[in-house]
Design a protein around this motif. Structure first.
Motif, short mmCIF file in Angstrom:
data_model
loop_
_atom_site.label_atom_id
_atom_site.label_comp_id
_atom_site.label_asym_id
_atom_site.label_seq_id
_atom_site.Cartn_x
_atom_site.Cartn_y
_atom_site.Cartn_z
N CYS A 15 0.84 -1.21 0.00
CA CYS A 15 0.00 0.00 0.00
C CYS A 15 0.87 1.26 0.00
O CYS A 15 0.44 2.31 -0.48
N THR A 16 2.09 1.13 0.51
CA THR A 16 3.03 2.24 0.55
C THR A 16 3.26 2.80 -0.86
O THR A 16 3.52 4.00 -1.02
N LEU A 17 3.15 1.97 -1.87
CA LEU A 17 3.43 2.41 -3.24
C LEU A 17 2.39 3.39 -3.79
O LEU A 17 2.67 4.10 -4.75
N TYR A 18 1.19 3.42 -3.20
CA TYR A 18 0.17 4.32 -3.72
C TYR A 18 -0.52 5.14 -2.65
O TYR A 18 -1.37 5.99 -2.96
N LYS A 19 -0.13 4.96 -1.41
CA LYS A 19 -0.74 5.72 -0.31
C LYS A 19 -0.52 7.22 -0.52
O LYS A 19 0.59 7.65 -0.81
N GLY A 20 -1.58 7.99 -0.42
CA GLY A 20 -1.48 9.44 -0.56
C GLY A 20 -1.48 9.93 -2.00
O GLY A 20 -1.39 11.13 -2.25
N ILE A 21 -1.58 9.02 -2.95
CA ILE A 21 -1.63 9.40 -4.37
C ILE A 21 -3.06 9.18 -4.84
O ILE A 21 -3.68 8.17 -4.52
N GLU A 22 -3.57 10.12 -5.60
CA GLU A 22 -4.92 9.95 -6.13
C GLU A 22 -4.94 8.72 -7.03
O GLU A 22 -4.20 8.63 -8.01
N SER A 23 -5.74 7.75 -6.64
CA SER A 23 -5.79 6.51 -7.41
C SER A 23 -7.14 5.83 -7.23
O SER A 23 -7.84 6.06 -6.26
N LYS A 24 -7.46 4.99 -8.22
CA LYS A 24 -8.62 4.12 -8.14
C LYS A 24 -8.07 2.74 -7.82
O LYS A 24 -7.22 2.23 -8.55
N VAL A 25 -8.55 2.13 -6.73
CA VAL A 25 -8.03 0.83 -6.32
C VAL A 25 -9.06 -0.25 -6.61
O VAL A 25 -10.21 -0.16 -6.18
N ILE A 26 -8.61 -1.24 -7.37
CA ILE A 26 -9.44 -2.40 -7.68
C ILE A 26 -9.02 -3.52 -6.73
O ILE A 26 -7.84 -3.78 -6.55
N ASP A 27 -10.02 -4.15 -6.12
CA ASP A 27 -9.70 -5.28 -5.24
C ASP A 27 -10.41 -6.53 -5.74
O ASP A 27 -11.00 -6.55 -6.81
N GLN A 28 -10.35 -7.58 -4.95
CA GLN A 28 -10.86 -8.88 -5.39
C GLN A 28 -12.38 -8.95 -5.48
O GLN A 28 -12.91 -9.94 -5.97
N ASN A 29 -13.08 -7.92 -5.09
CA ASN A 29 -14.54 -7.94 -5.15
C ASN A 29 -15.09 -7.61 -6.53
O ASN A 29 -16.27 -7.80 -6.78
#
Length: 182
Positions: A15-29
């Protein structure tokens, strides 16, 4: 930035790689079609991050991260078409992501085998402790994030990662040499 990072207690450090960066996160759901839709509709210039556990077949996910069984390949061959349109703007951190990328003709920064668990260290005959494993993997991810934040070219990152290894233990030498620009 579009991030595919299935929820998994063993890869939380990523999560450190994108924490605090505007991003859309896709998960297993998300379903296969929903993921394809997200990949298809993300701008070509947008960076894609693929993070977690996997193999040359793709990025894995599991329904319950307390059970050491992966139920699904969340990013696989069928997603490669959508990933290719992003050119060399892909960052994939999972075991053998480089083999998946080679098979699918993807370009960007990919990892080979990264030892993130004691069972993997034992499999590759790397002497380490849980304490070293935890400490050094946190440092590795923070260093990668720093290079990405500095705008270092993905092409340069494998060499820069090698130069950042200050411990030079069997574990760090194994992990730091497993970054590839393809």
């Amino acid at each position: 930035m579009l991030v595919v990072h299935p929820t998994d207690i063993t890869t939380t450090v990523l999560c450190t790689l994108y924490k605090g960066i505007e991003s859309k996160v896709i998960d297993q759901n998300m379903s296969k079609r929903e993921i394809e839709h997200m990949l298809h509709h993300s701008p070509q210039c947008e960076r894609i991050m693929l993070l977690g556990h996997g193999s040359d077949k793709g990025l894995f996910s599991r329904e319950d991260d307390r059970i050491n069984v992966f139920n699904r390949i969340i990013v696989r061959h069928s997603h490669a078409y959508y990933l290719r349109k992003h050119g060399a703007n892909i960052v994939a951190v999972w075991c053998n992501a480089n083999l998946f990328a080679q098979k699918e003709c993807l370009h960007g920064l990919f990892t080979g085998m990264i030892i993130s668990e004691m069972s993997e260290a034992e499999m590759y005959h790397i002497e380490t402790t849980q304490e070293e494993l935890d400490r050094e993997n946190i440092k590795l991810v923070k260093r990668l994030r720093s290079l990405l934040d500095e705008g270092i070219s993905l092409r340069e990152i494998p060499q820069r990662m090698l130069e950042l290894d200050d411990a030079h233990t069997p574990l760090t030498e194994f992990n730091y040499k497993n970054f590839y620009y393809l």
